[in-house]
Design a protein around this motif. Structure first.
Motif, mmCIF file in Angstrom:
data_model
loop_
_atom_site.group_PDB
_atom_site.id
_atom_site.type_symbol
_atom_site.label_atom_id
_atom_site.label_comp_id
_atom_site.label_asym_id
_atom_site.label_seq_id
_atom_site.Cartn_x
_atom_site.Cartn_y
_atom_site.Cartn_z
ATOM 1 N N LEU A 1 0.807 -1.215 0.000
ATOM 2 C CA LEU A 1 0.000 0.000 0.000
ATOM 3 C C LEU A 1 0.846 1.273 0.000
ATOM 4 O O LEU A 1 0.427 2.298 -0.533
ATOM 5 C CB LEU A 1 -0.938 -0.016 1.206
ATOM 6 N N ILE A 2 2.027 1.221 0.625
ATOM 7 C CA ILE A 2 2.942 2.366 0.593
ATOM 8 C C ILE A 2 4.285 1.868 0.082
ATOM 9 O O ILE A 2 4.777 0.821 0.521
ATOM 10 C CB ILE A 2 3.172 2.975 1.991
ATOM 11 N N THR A 3 4.878 2.597 -0.837
ATOM 12 C CA THR A 3 6.228 2.294 -1.302
ATOM 13 C C THR A 3 7.017 3.602 -1.332
ATOM 14 O O THR A 3 6.443 4.685 -1.456
ATOM 15 C CB THR A 3 6.209 1.663 -2.710
ATOM 16 N N PRO A 4 8.353 3.513 -1.217
ATOM 17 C CA PRO A 4 9.129 4.751 -1.153
ATOM 18 C C PRO A 4 9.254 5.470 -2.484
ATOM 19 O O PRO A 4 9.657 6.635 -2.517
ATOM 20 C CB PRO A 4 10.508 4.269 -0.674
ATOM 21 N N ASP A 5 8.888 4.805 -3.587
ATOM 22 C CA ASP A 5 9.117 5.385 -4.910
ATOM 23 C C ASP A 5 7.872 5.998 -5.542
ATOM 24 O O ASP A 5 7.908 6.406 -6.705
ATOM 25 C CB ASP A 5 9.690 4.316 -5.845
ATOM 26 N N ARG A 6 6.768 6.045 -4.792
ATOM 27 C CA ARG A 6 5.565 6.654 -5.373
ATOM 28 C C ARG A 6 4.747 7.335 -4.282
ATOM 29 O O ARG A 6 4.852 7.019 -3.100
ATOM 30 C CB ARG A 6 4.731 5.620 -6.121
ATOM 31 N N GLU A 7 3.921 8.260 -4.707
ATOM 32 C CA GLU A 7 3.099 9.021 -3.765
ATOM 33 C C GLU A 7 2.062 8.098 -3.124
ATOM 34 O O GLU A 7 1.415 7.306 -3.811
ATOM 35 C CB GLU A 7 2.384 10.151 -4.511
ATOM 36 N N PRO A 8 1.899 8.162 -1.789
ATOM 37 C CA PRO A 8 0.837 7.365 -1.156
ATOM 38 C C PRO A 8 -0.526 7.741 -1.722
ATOM 39 O O PRO A 8 -0.759 8.895 -2.107
ATOM 40 C CB PRO A 8 0.958 7.739 0.327
#
Length: 271
Positions: free
Chosen positions: A238-245
């Protein structure tokens, strides 16, 4: 933590009496995988971008930093008189009921021992379960080119698994809410590979796996490896460091914060 505690406001000095919203301390599990903490920080950045007046820190129970005493100490050092604690977990399991409150209590004890100002603390409900999480999972699948409502698609909801019966029931309910999707677990049976094999044995040619993981780490990587081996598409955590939440996750964090702070205000007025 020692250097930080030396900066804490003292009980005698107190803090300015200006009315301000409680700060937000989000508490995650933690991981040795650097992507995990980076993803949580990305979520915090999105939340504070939506609410610039809100002071927010992320602390972790284990395996990476900052720990809960360090994160809470930062908020107190910045002048926070009250703090809402949000467990970054997807079910009401053992971590939410025991580990998070214990970590916060320990952090308060450290601050108190140093003579710092001890903030009022209120606890938010964890992130999950919530329909907004299902919307966020849906968005992750669509990003991977998967249409979750396709009636020809056999869908699996993959999560970590839990020895806590109540938490496991909540995760299973998430799968049922998706029109009867199957469950799979990274740390229990059925595994993702087993769930994929079962769907194919029942005649499903097209299968996809939705990720009920908050952030990257060892367990979602295990699920992803099963999907690659089976040739099945997989939604990202659901959250990744490479894209906007997703907007759904930001809304959910702020809704949990608002509910907890309103309840705390009502209790204070009634006292």
């Amino acid at each position: 933590m020692t250097a930080l505690l030396s900066l804490l406001p003292s009980r005698k000095a107190g803090l300015a009496a200006d009315a301000e919203p409680p700060a937000l301390l989000a508490v995650g599990h933690g991981s040795r995988d650097a992507r995990h903490a980076a993803a949580m920080r990305r979520l915090a950045e999105a939340v504070t971008a939506a609410r610039p007046e809100l002071r927010m820190e992320v602390g972790f129970l284990d395996l990476c930093g900052p720990d809960v005493p360090g994160a809470l100490g930062s908020l107190v050092a910045s002048g926070a008189r009250s703090v809402a604690v949000l467990p970054l977990f997807l079910a009401h399991g053992y971590h939410v009921r025991h580990d998070v409150p214990r970590a916060v209590a320990g952090a308060l004890a450290e601050i108190r021992a140093w003579g710092g100002w001890t903030p009022d603390v209120t606890f938010c409900d964890p992130l999950g379960p919530d329909p907004l999480l299902s919307e966020a999972m849906d968005a992750r699948l669509r990003e991977a080119g998967i249409w979750p409502t396709d009636p020809r698609l056999g869908l699996i909801v993959a999560s970590a698994g839990s020895s806590d019966a109540a938490a496991l029931a909540q995760v299973e309910a998430v799968a049922r809410s998706w029109g009867g999707a199957d469950n799979a677990y990274a740390a229990a049976a059925p595994t993702t590979a087993q769930a994929i094999a079962r769907l194919r044995a029942r005649g499903w040619e097209d299968v996809a796996v939705a990720s009920y993981f908050l952030a990257p780490g060892r367990l979602p990587d295990r699920v992803h490896a099963d999907c690659i081996e089976a040739g099945v598409p997989f939604g990202a955590p659901l959250i990744t460091p490479d894209r906007e939440p997703s907007a759904e996750l930001v809304r959910l964090v702020l809704a949990r914060y608002a509910s907890a702070t309103l309840a705390s205000s009502a209790r204070n007025l009634a006292a």
